[in-house]
Write an enzyme that holds these catalytic residues in place. Sequence first.
Site, short mmCIF file in Angstrom:
data_model
loop_
_atom_site.label_atom_id
_atom_site.label_comp_id
_atom_site.label_asym_id
_atom_site.label_seq_id
_atom_site.Cartn_x
_atom_site.Cartn_y
_atom_site.Cartn_z
N HIS A 458 0.83 -1.21 0.00
CA HIS A 458 0.00 0.00 0.00
C HIS A 458 0.87 1.26 0.00
CE1 HIS A 458 -3.47 2.54 1.42
NE2 HIS A 458 -2.47 3.25 1.91
N GLU A 459 1.84 1.30 0.90
CA GLU A 459 2.68 2.50 0.99
C GLU A 459 3.49 2.70 -0.28
OE1 GLU A 459 2.32 4.71 3.21
OE2 GLU A 459 0.99 3.53 4.48
N HIS A 462 1.59 4.60 -2.70
CA HIS A 462 1.70 6.06 -2.52
C HIS A 462 2.96 6.60 -3.19
CE1 HIS A 462 -1.73 6.88 0.00
NE2 HIS A 462 -1.36 6.01 0.93
N HIS A 465 2.18 6.96 -6.78
CA HIS A 465 1.31 8.12 -6.99
C HIS A 465 2.13 9.41 -6.93
CE1 HIS A 465 -2.96 9.89 -5.95
NE2 HIS A 465 -2.53 10.27 -7.14
#
Length: 670
Positions: A458-459, A462, A465
Site C-alpha cells: 500500500h505504501e 503512494h 502516486h
Amino acid sequence: MTQVAAPLAGPDIDWQLTSMQLESECVSVTAQAFTRIDAIAGAAGEGRPDLERLLEIEDTLAGMDETLVAHTALTAFAVDPELREKAGACRAAVERLGVNVAGHPGIYAIAGRAAAAAEQPVDRRLALVYLESGRRAGAHLPPATRTEIAGLMRELSQVQLDYQRALAADRTSIEISKEEAGSLPLSMQLSLRATDNGFVVPVTYGAVNREFLARMADGGVRERDQVAFLNRGGPDNLGRVQRAVELRREIARLAGYSSWAQYRLDTLMAGDPDRAMDLVRTVNRALLDKAGDEIAALEALKRESGDPTPFAAWDYGYFQPRLERERYGVDDAELRRYFPVETIVPRVLDIYAELFGLRFERVPAGDDAWAPGVSLYAISDAVDEGDTAARPFAFFYLDLAPREGKFLSPASYPLQAGRRLPGNSYRRPVAAIVGNGPQARPGEPALFSHAGLVQFFHEFGHVMHTTLSTAPYATLYGANTRRDFVETPSQMLENWVWQPAVLRRLSSHVETGEPLPPETIARMTGLKRASTGVFWTRQAFLATWDLTLHGPNADLDANALWFELMPRLTPLPPTPGTMPPASFMPVMGGYDANYYGYLWSRVYAQDLFSVFAREGIDSPAVGRRFREQVLAPGGAREPDELFRAFTGRPVNYDAFFEELGVKRRSTDDR
C-alpha cells in the site's frame, strides 16, 4: 530489479545538517520566500499578466520547499532528538508561511483574474486551487478577520505538531510475569526485554502488538495491554484534540462556514458532510449484521475455551487469530516465515516495475542518507533489451530499520514534488517510505506478517502516486489531489497481495525458499472476508465520530462522543478507563473531518480494480493505462474525471460490497 554497475547521481538533498545550520537556513529561506511573494503580489508586480505573477509565486513556493526538504523531513527521520526538534520548528514555520500565502488578499485577487483569463486547462486548474485555498483562509475577508484566522491557524498547526511529537516519542509498555508469558512462543520471549520477574512488552501500533495479542492467552494481560494502548498520548494529547476542535470550529466560523466539516469538505470530492455521511451510513447498515455474526462466532469460541466472561474489545486480537488458525488453518506466525523482508522488498519492486513499465536501480551514493540502513533507488522507464538506458526521472528512499525516534509504523512521505522548470526541464520528484519495519529476532531475519506485506504494498502505491505524475506544477503534482481520493490508488493496489499468483511469486520460506503452498493461499483468500464486517463497521464508526466531532454542535467532548458512538455502530464495546482520541493520529495528522475518505476512496479503489480483474492484473497494457490516466495527471484533473477516463463510467458500490462478501447491489452513482 537490476543492480547498476556505474554509480548514479541521486537527488541534490543534503541530509547531513547540523541543528544550528538547519535553524538558520530555515529562517532565512522562509523569510526570503515570503518577501519575494509579497512583492510579486503587491505594487512591485503590477502591470504584469496575472498568470505570470501567479506562476512566479508558485515557483517561489516550490523552490522554498525544495531547498528545505531535509530541514522539514528530519522531524520524522532524524536520529538526533535535537535535530528532530529543530526540524519540527522549521516545518511549523513553513506551514505558517503557507497560511499567510493562502490568506493573502493580493494573491487571491491575482488567482481570480488568472483563472478567468487562463487559456490552458492546467493553468486554470492551478489558479482555481489558489482561489479555493484563499477562500478557506479568508483572503476575501476584512483585514482584522484575516489576521485572526491566521493566528488561529498558527496555533492549530502548533497544537497538531505537539500532538504528533508526543505520540512519536511515546514508548508505553507493560510488564508481564514469566507465568503470564507462558503462552508466548520462545522466539517472542527472547525478543522481549527481560526483568527479574518477567518481561517488558512495548505497547505499539502495528504488527508487533498484533502478534503479541494473538499469542497471549491470559485475558488480564490482554486487558492491560489494551488499556495502555488506548491511553498513549495521555491527558495532554486528549486536551490537544479538544483545543484543535475548538480552533477549527472558530476558523470555520470566521471563514463563513457552518462547521469545520463543511469547511474541509468544501474542496473535496464529497462536497459536503451530508454526502460523506450518507456513504458511511450505507456501509454501516450493510455490514452491521455481518459484524455481529463475526463477533458471535468469537464469543462462542471464547466460551468453548472455558471462559464465560462477556466478550470484550481486548479479546478480539486473541480469538480472531485463533479462529483463523482453527477454522481456516492459517497461522500468522507461520505465514511470516514466508515473507522475509530482504526477499519481499525486491520482489515487490519487480511487480510494480512490470505493472507500470518501470526500472528500479539502487543508488549506492544515496544510502545511509540520514541514518545507517537507508537505501536510495532511482526510477526510470523500462527499455527494451539492447536499448540505451532511460534517464531516471524520480527517486525514492527506503528506511525500514527499527530505530528510536521514528514513527512505529512505516509510512510514505512525498519529499519533493516534480514540476516543470525554465527551459522545459523537469524537477525530478523524490519520495520515501520511513518507519519501524519488522524487528529481526534472534536466529532469524526480519519477517513481514501478511498484514505488514499489505501495508508495505500500500505504501509503495503512494510512492508510485507521488513519483509517476507528470503534472507541470508542484501544487498539482502527484497525490496533491482531492484529499478523499488520495488513498484510492494505494487501496486499489492492495488487491495484488491477495492474488494467488502474486502470493506465490512474493513468498519464499525463510528456511527452504519454497513459495506458499496453493492450499494455504486458498485458505488465506477465504479468510480475507472473515472479519470484514468488524473492520469496516469500525471504519464507519471512526468516520462518524470524526464528522460529528467536527460538525456544527459546539459542545462535544471527543472522548465521551467516542464512547457514545462505538457501541451503536460496532458490535464491540469501548474499553473503560481509556482515552482513544489521545492516540488517534489521523484526527491530528491531516485527516480531521476527512477520515470518511478511507471508506470513500475504498469504494473507488475496488471499482477501479474491477477493470484489472476483468482484463488481467498482470496486463502491462492496463497498468500503463492506469499510470497514464489516473496517476500521471495528479491534481491537474478532478478525480471523477480520472475515474471515468479509466473505467468509462461513473462509480458504483458493486465491486466494494462484492469484495466484502455482502450480497448488496447498488448502481447509485456519486
